[in-house]
Design a protein around this motif. Sequence first.
Motif, PDB file in Angstrom:
ATOM      1  N   UNK A   1       7.811  -9.973  28.892  1.00  0.00           N
ATOM      2  CA  UNK A   1       7.766 -11.421  28.705  1.00  0.00           C
ATOM      3  C   UNK A   1       7.890 -11.887  27.269  1.00  0.00           C
ATOM      4  N   UNK A   2       7.909 -10.969  26.296  1.00  0.00           N
ATOM      5  CA  UNK A   2       8.048 -11.417  24.905  1.00  0.00           C
ATOM      6  C   UNK A   2       9.378 -12.133  24.684  1.00  0.00           C
ATOM      7  N   UNK A   3      10.352 -11.886  25.531  1.00  0.00           N
ATOM      8  CA  UNK A   3      11.662 -12.533  25.404  1.00  0.00           C
ATOM      9  C   UNK A   3      11.799 -13.732  26.329  1.00  0.00           C
ATOM     10  N   UNK A   4      10.798 -13.967  27.177  1.00  0.00           N
ATOM     11  CA  UNK A   4      10.961 -15.058  28.171  1.00  0.00           C
ATOM     12  C   UNK A   4       9.766 -16.009  28.196  1.00  0.00           C
ATOM     13  N   UNK A   5       8.810 -15.768  27.305  1.00  0.00           N
ATOM     14  CA  UNK A   5       7.652 -16.683  27.255  1.00  0.00           C
ATOM     15  C   UNK A   5       6.611 -16.375  28.318  1.00  0.00           C
ATOM     16  N   UNK A   6       6.801 -15.283  29.048  1.00  0.00           N
ATOM     17  CA  UNK A   6       5.786 -14.888  30.044  1.00  0.00           C
ATOM     18  C   UNK A   6       4.931 -13.774  29.433  1.00  0.00           C
ATOM     19  N   UNK A   7       3.985 -13.233  30.180  1.00  0.00           N
ATOM     20  CA  UNK A   7       3.180 -12.122  29.662  1.00  0.00           C
ATOM     21  C   UNK A   7       2.801 -11.180  30.793  1.00  0.00           C
ATOM     22  N   UNK A   8       2.475  -9.939  30.430  1.00  0.00           N
ATOM     23  CA  UNK A   8       2.076  -8.957  31.439  1.00  0.00           C
ATOM     24  C   UNK A   8       0.810  -9.430  32.153  1.00  0.00           C
ATOM     25  N   UNK A   9      -0.153  -9.954  31.372  1.00  0.00           N
ATOM     26  CA  UNK A   9      -1.425 -10.398  31.973  1.00  0.00           C
ATOM     27  C   UNK A   9      -1.172 -11.487  33.024  1.00  0.00           C
ATOM     28  N   UNK A  10      -0.252 -12.438  32.729  1.00  0.00           N
ATOM     29  CA  UNK A  10      -0.011 -13.506  33.721  1.00  0.00           C
ATOM     30  C   UNK A  10       0.747 -12.951  34.925  1.00  0.00           C
ATOM     31  N   UNK A  11       1.615 -11.986  34.699  1.00  0.00           N
ATOM     32  CA  UNK A  11       2.315 -11.363  35.829  1.00  0.00           C
ATOM     33  C   UNK A  11       1.318 -10.642  36.739  1.00  0.00           C
TER      34      UNK A  11
ATOM     35  N   UNK B   1       1.572  -2.486  21.551  1.00  0.00           N
ATOM     36  CA  UNK B   1       1.589  -3.684  22.408  1.00  0.00           C
ATOM     37  C   UNK B   1       0.213  -3.982  22.983  1.00  0.00           C
ATOM     38  N   UNK B   2      -0.555  -2.930  23.283  1.00  0.00           N
ATOM     39  CA  UNK B   2      -1.914  -3.124  23.818  1.00  0.00           C
ATOM     40  C   UNK B   2      -2.847  -3.592  22.713  1.00  0.00           C
TER      41      UNK B   2
ATOM     42  N   UNK C   1      -5.330  -6.992  22.711  1.00  0.00           N
ATOM     43  CA  UNK C   1      -6.373  -6.179  23.347  1.00  0.00           C
ATOM     44  C   UNK C   1      -7.263  -6.986  24.302  1.00  0.00           C
ATOM     45  N   UNK C   2      -7.649  -8.209  23.934  1.00  0.00           N
ATOM     46  CA  UNK C   2      -8.561  -8.962  24.814  1.00  0.00           C
ATOM     47  C   UNK C   2      -7.898  -9.252  26.161  1.00  0.00           C
ATOM     48  N   UNK C   3      -6.642  -9.714  26.107  1.00  0.00           N
ATOM     49  CA  UNK C   3      -5.922 -10.028  27.340  1.00  0.00           C
ATOM     50  C   UNK C   3      -5.738  -8.781  28.200  1.00  0.00           C
ATOM     51  N   UNK C   4      -5.437  -7.657  27.535  1.00  0.00           N
ATOM     52  CA  UNK C   4      -5.218  -6.392  28.269  1.00  0.00           C
ATOM     53  C   UNK C   4      -6.525  -5.928  28.922  1.00  0.00           C
ATOM     54  N   UNK C   5      -7.619  -6.013  28.164  1.00  0.00           N
ATOM     55  CA  UNK C   5      -8.909  -5.588  28.728  1.00  0.00           C
ATOM     56  C   UNK C   5      -9.234  -6.419  29.958  1.00  0.00           C
ATOM     57  N   UNK C   6      -9.012  -7.728  29.841  1.00  0.00           N
ATOM     58  CA  UNK C   6      -9.328  -8.641  30.951  1.00  0.00           C
ATOM     59  C   UNK C   6      -8.439  -8.349  32.161  1.00  0.00           C
ATOM     60  N   UNK C   7      -7.164  -8.023  31.909  1.00  0.00           N
ATOM     61  CA  UNK C   7      -6.189  -7.774  32.971  1.00  0.00           C
ATOM     62  C   UNK C   7      -6.664  -6.665  33.924  1.00  0.00           C
ATOM     63  N   UNK C   8      -7.336  -5.672  33.368  1.00  0.00           N
ATOM     64  CA  UNK C   8      -7.790  -4.533  34.184  1.00  0.00           C
ATOM     65  C   UNK C   8      -9.055  -4.852  34.970  1.00  0.00           C
ATOM     66  N   UNK C   9      -9.588  -6.077  34.740  1.00  0.00           N
ATOM     67  CA  UNK C   9     -10.845  -6.434  35.400  1.00  0.00           C
ATOM     68  C   UNK C   9     -10.647  -6.708  36.889  1.00  0.00           C
ATOM     69  N   UNK C  10      -9.406  -7.012  37.282  1.00  0.00           N
ATOM     70  CA  UNK C  10      -9.143  -7.320  38.689  1.00  0.00           C
ATOM     71  C   UNK C  10      -9.319  -6.072  39.552  1.00  0.00           C
TER      72      UNK C  10
END
Length: 421
Positions: free
Chosen positions: A192-202, A224-225, A229-238
Amino acid sequence: MARVYVEGYGCSANMAHEEAMKGALIKRGHELSSLGNAEYAVINTCIVKAATESQMKKRIRELSGKKLIIAGCMPKAQEGVVRSLAPNASLLGSFSSFFIADAVSRMEKGECVSLMDRQAVYPEEKLRTNKFINVCEISHGCVDSCSYCATKLAKGHLKSFPSLKITKDVNDSLKSGCKEIWLASQDNACFGQDSGESLASLVDSVCSINGDFRVRVGMMTPSGVIKNIDGMLEMFNNKKVYKFLHVPVQSGSNRILSEMKRMYTREEFVSMVMEFRKKYPEINVWTDVITGYPGETDEDFEETLDVLKAISADYAHVSRFSPMKGTLASRLVQLDSGESRERSRIATRLCEALTFEQNSKSVGEKSRVLVTERGREENQLMGKNESYKQVVFEGPQELMGAFCNVRITEAGLSHLKAELI
Ligand code: SF4
């Protein structure tokens, strides 16, 4: 209608290509067939290292009796080599594999096709290798230029696919019985760095789909992690996301990391992994190291071993450096092969000891396993626990594609043994 044989190699992203190529061929009315019966043969190549490259060359020679289509990373990164090996073959660049059906139709009219730079499209059709697993290639290419990497020559700069397309694909696959979703690419962290999206939102939109399923987040560059880091840590919370972190470190020496053009230091890497271990004590950490990079000293190598110990790697893939054609590192003075072989042997032995130590910590624990494969023995099932560790146990075939509760009874190097509870 043509009879086509498809053979694939390489990473999960390449596997997604192979499944998409098979899906596209079937959709166009072609028949997938065994090599013996096929008129056309497709080889989906991988050139991640010299040993794989030699295997590809050997296989291309062996298949040249058929009307041959060479796809994957080799055509774009080593066109001259491929053309000299198989002058009459049709070539598909890594982006173009989804246009395989067009290529076969044109070859049926006697054309020799070369599709190198078609714009990548998100595949509509896939023929899954495992009916419970949907391998989603979320992007092509990456934002880095690591000095040893031939994949970059084939895949180029980052091109992310739209989250909407990926989420729809996941939703459709769950409706058709999938239970495990792999998000795959060269580097998921830069999605998403090229499209304005992000891994966490995906990951968020995928996990918000109703249903009992799991998501594996594939390989991510440490830089990249670390950057997010905060967004990545949160992403794994699901709960749906496997507690599985695959971050290739490649070396423990800051000098070598800088030579490799890897955008992080040893200290940043270790502290990133330890943040994950603190937040998710059950996390399964995979990494990769290269031994024998040009200029690597004994001290550099010791630092690599120290990093593996510092993060208590659950699994580490060790590969000996190989100079890949067209890469910066191939122009450097190479280390003595005996030296790099010995280092690879030492690193592999350490990694096995760390894997066994980590797996042994699971013995006695209860786990909820998703069963996706049959084992080698009768009544044997295989699946993944919450940390994406392979678990093998005895059970009825009806459990295929289902979640079940087990107790871990024994640790091995490649898997955990368990009993149903
Ligand atoms: S991040 Fe580095 S190693 Fe990975 S695909 Fe990109 S250039 Fe290659």
